[in-house]
Motif scaffolding. Sequence first.
Motif: not given
Length: 350
Positions: A325-335, A28-29, A349-350, A5-9
């Motif tokens: 925001x100052x920083x951003x990071x993404x995990x392999x599971x699309x988080x 997504x926002x 989030x979607x 679902x996150x991938x679709x988002x």
Amino acid sequence: MAAAACGAALAVLTALPAQAHTPGPAVPHWDLKDTGAPAVRFRGLAAVDRATAWVAGTQGTVLRTADGGASWRNVSPPGAADLQFRDIEAFDARRAVVLAIGEGEASRVYRTEDGGATWTESFRNTDAHAFYDCLAFFDRRHGLAVSDPVDGRFRILSTSDGGRSWKVLPDAGMPAALDGEAGFAASGQCLVASGARDVWLATGGAARARVLHSSDRGLTWTATDAPIPAGDPARGVFALAFRDRVHGLAVGGDYRADQPSPQTAATTGDAGRTWRAAATPPPAYRSGVAWLPHSRTAALAVGPTGTDLTTDAGRTWRTVDPGSYDTVDCAPDLGCWAAGEQGRVARLEN
């Protein structure tokens, strides 16, 4: 939300027109999470997955969530209230390494193996001229930390046991620093690694902004000018992101709110040997950047005035959220997570 679902988002996000106001599917926002720490600025962020993230910031604060941000546990190291944490690297929900910045003994590294229940101080800087800015790990054992120049060269700290112990690397392979050159401890992304041996260092403050690259875990480096304005202590490259050993993004500008940042982003397709300015950069200073997981073309950049999206590997950017925001990071599971001032932490989030 499941990974599918996150991938679709994320697919919706990357397809979104620059000005989309018509009714339709949810877009997504960033969904703000209540950290309960409104007085803390979080510049350190480690996304483990959609459920688990660590943040680190002022007042010696480290928080961890294991339920997607619904609740946060204060896992700050004891006796650290006077420290400023600017970077945190997490291997999973239990193991993390956090960096405190500052001159002399204010620069420290702590490590936990039990989710922050206990911490071990594994490094304390004793050189009054050193000021550590960022951490980066190649894998669970090998990592580096970088200090602003000491005796005319950036200083590199190395670990081969997951941050349990550290040693200063010889500087014979480090090019001389420019007059006034330094790293920016703004988002934990002035030092980033990709693969088993490649690492890049972002600089500013000098006449030219540069990106330094090492392909041997910090023993030898080459320096390349980046087309992001410098010439002032407040200007330069603030953050880097590499989706592999070749393709990278750089963002920065002038962090002063009353100063323009006309060219805030650049790209490389040759491991940082050359950099090209973005045709349409973010409209203002950006301090953090991250590739969207499993995408060759999509990435997010963040700063005090908003979040920007690229869907063409950094050539053009458009603002998709006005939050700070100052920083951003993404995990392999699309988080994907973002963090910043006033205790702000959010998840995509979607």
